[in-house]
Design an enzyme around this catalytic site. Sequence first.
Site, short mmCIF file in Angstrom:
data_model
loop_
_atom_site.label_atom_id
_atom_site.label_comp_id
_atom_site.label_asym_id
_atom_site.label_seq_id
_atom_site.Cartn_x
_atom_site.Cartn_y
_atom_site.Cartn_z
N GLY A 29 0.83 -1.20 0.00
CA GLY A 29 0.00 0.00 0.00
C GLY A 29 0.86 1.24 0.00
O GLY A 29 0.53 2.27 0.58
N ALA A 30 1.99 1.15 -0.70
CA ALA A 30 3.04 2.17 -0.58
C ALA A 30 2.64 3.53 -1.13
O ALA A 30 3.20 4.55 -0.71
CB ALA A 30 4.31 1.68 -1.27
N ALA A 31 1.69 3.57 -2.06
CA ALA A 31 1.29 4.86 -2.63
C ALA A 31 0.15 5.50 -1.83
O ALA A 31 -0.30 6.60 -2.16
CB ALA A 31 0.87 4.68 -4.09
N GLY A 33 1.72 5.15 3.57
CA GLY A 33 2.94 4.84 2.81
C GLY A 33 3.71 6.09 2.44
O GLY A 33 4.94 6.15 2.57
N ARG A 77 -11.03 1.54 6.20
CA ARG A 77 -12.26 1.72 6.97
C ARG A 77 -12.82 3.10 6.65
O ARG A 77 -12.12 4.09 6.72
CB ARG A 77 -11.90 1.61 8.45
CG ARG A 77 -13.01 1.82 9.43
CD ARG A 77 -12.46 1.50 10.81
NE ARG A 77 -13.26 2.10 11.86
CZ ARG A 77 -12.77 2.53 13.01
NH1 ARG A 77 -11.47 2.47 13.21
NH2 ARG A 77 -13.56 3.03 13.92
N GLN A 101 -0.58 -12.66 1.02
CA GLN A 101 0.67 -12.00 1.43
C GLN A 101 1.48 -12.91 2.36
O GLN A 101 2.71 -13.00 2.22
CB GLN A 101 0.38 -10.65 2.08
CG GLN A 101 -0.12 -9.63 1.04
CD GLN A 101 -0.28 -8.23 1.59
OE1 GLN A 101 -0.01 -7.97 2.75
NE2 GLN A 101 -0.72 -7.33 0.74
N ARG A 144 -0.68 7.81 21.52
CA ARG A 144 -1.88 8.61 21.81
C ARG A 144 -2.11 8.69 23.31
O ARG A 144 -2.42 9.75 23.86
CB ARG A 144 -3.10 7.98 21.12
CG ARG A 144 -3.13 8.17 19.62
CD ARG A 144 -4.18 7.27 18.96
NE ARG A 144 -4.39 7.64 17.56
CZ ARG A 144 -5.03 6.88 16.67
NH1 ARG A 144 -5.52 5.70 17.03
NH2 ARG A 144 -5.19 7.30 15.42
N HIS A 163 -6.09 -3.62 18.62
CA HIS A 163 -6.02 -2.24 18.12
C HIS A 163 -7.42 -1.88 17.63
O HIS A 163 -7.73 -1.95 16.45
CB HIS A 163 -5.00 -2.12 16.99
CG HIS A 163 -5.03 -0.79 16.30
ND1 HIS A 163 -4.73 0.39 16.95
CD2 HIS A 163 -5.34 -0.43 15.03
CE1 HIS A 163 -4.86 1.40 16.10
NE2 HIS A 163 -5.23 0.92 14.94
#
EC number: 1.1.1.37
Length: 326
Positions: free
Chosen positions: A11-13, A17, A92, A112, A162, A187
């Site tokens: 999801g580098a772009a 990322g 999401r 993956q 946070r 998470h």
Amino acid sequence: MGKTVKVAVTGAAGQIGYSLLFRIASGQMFGTDTAVEIQMLELEAAIPAAKGVIMELEDCAFPLLQKVTVSSDLDIAFKDINWALLVGSVPRKAGMERGDLLKINGGIFINQGKAIEKNAASDVRVLVVGNPCNTNCLIAMNNAKGIPSDRWFAMTKLDENRAKSQLASKAGVPVKEVTHLGIWGNHSSTQYPDFYNAKISGKPVTDVISDHEWLKGDFIKNVQQRGAEIIKARGASSAASAANGVVDTVRAIITPTASGDAFSAAIASDGSYGTEKGLIFGFPLKSDGKKVGIVQGLPFNDFAKEKFKTTHDELISERNEVKDML
């Protein structure tokens, strides 16, 4: 200069990322004596955007960046990697429940996991960031059984950061004064930020912050709901702060933990604290720079036990929903 680390970023772009890649290339993740090669994985439709990011990386002329590539082919992107940063997932949107995402993302993480096992270097470590990250990590890990379970992590460091920020603000101290803040469980909005076992300037949080109703109420709620609040305010999920959490997590894993401190990540449970073995569960951890272990012997009062049970039950429920993918 030391060794070269090969890092895959999925999801580098995307937004996380984009915030993350420049920090890896500048040496903020692996240190200023470690060269990096970045292997980006993107969907075919996003390859042009990823190529634009590569141009920007080249234009920064980072001394440590040896090579950067992009591919939509899992076998190419995961070839000989030492680290897999699994950032990409179906995002999401406002109003969407995490449960809706479990099945959608399951197929992505099955493939993956298999591709990492087939192609990665023998010392590969995997950090899952794409949500729901605990269960996405569980799915990938169970589809890569040749990779030891202690190499798999899901990110809860953003939640830890946070929580530290909220406590520091309430106490009127710099954030570095907040230590040993563990995030237990998922998470998600059930996570338990453990203020009882945390410290501010070396003293128990409950001694420094006298408003215990705030700690048990708004503090926990603020940390649990922060992601949703950011989506509401920004119209998109956390990006730069999530990327910062990725950098912090990898550094925490590969750097010895300071005495008396801990960091948070979700790992495959060994049954500690009565958790179900094999669940990807958030714990306070310590690293010696090579191996990571769970901080043992922390006390739980009835309030903490109830919070712990809620997040543990949610992770069991998520696991049961994806049993056919494990």
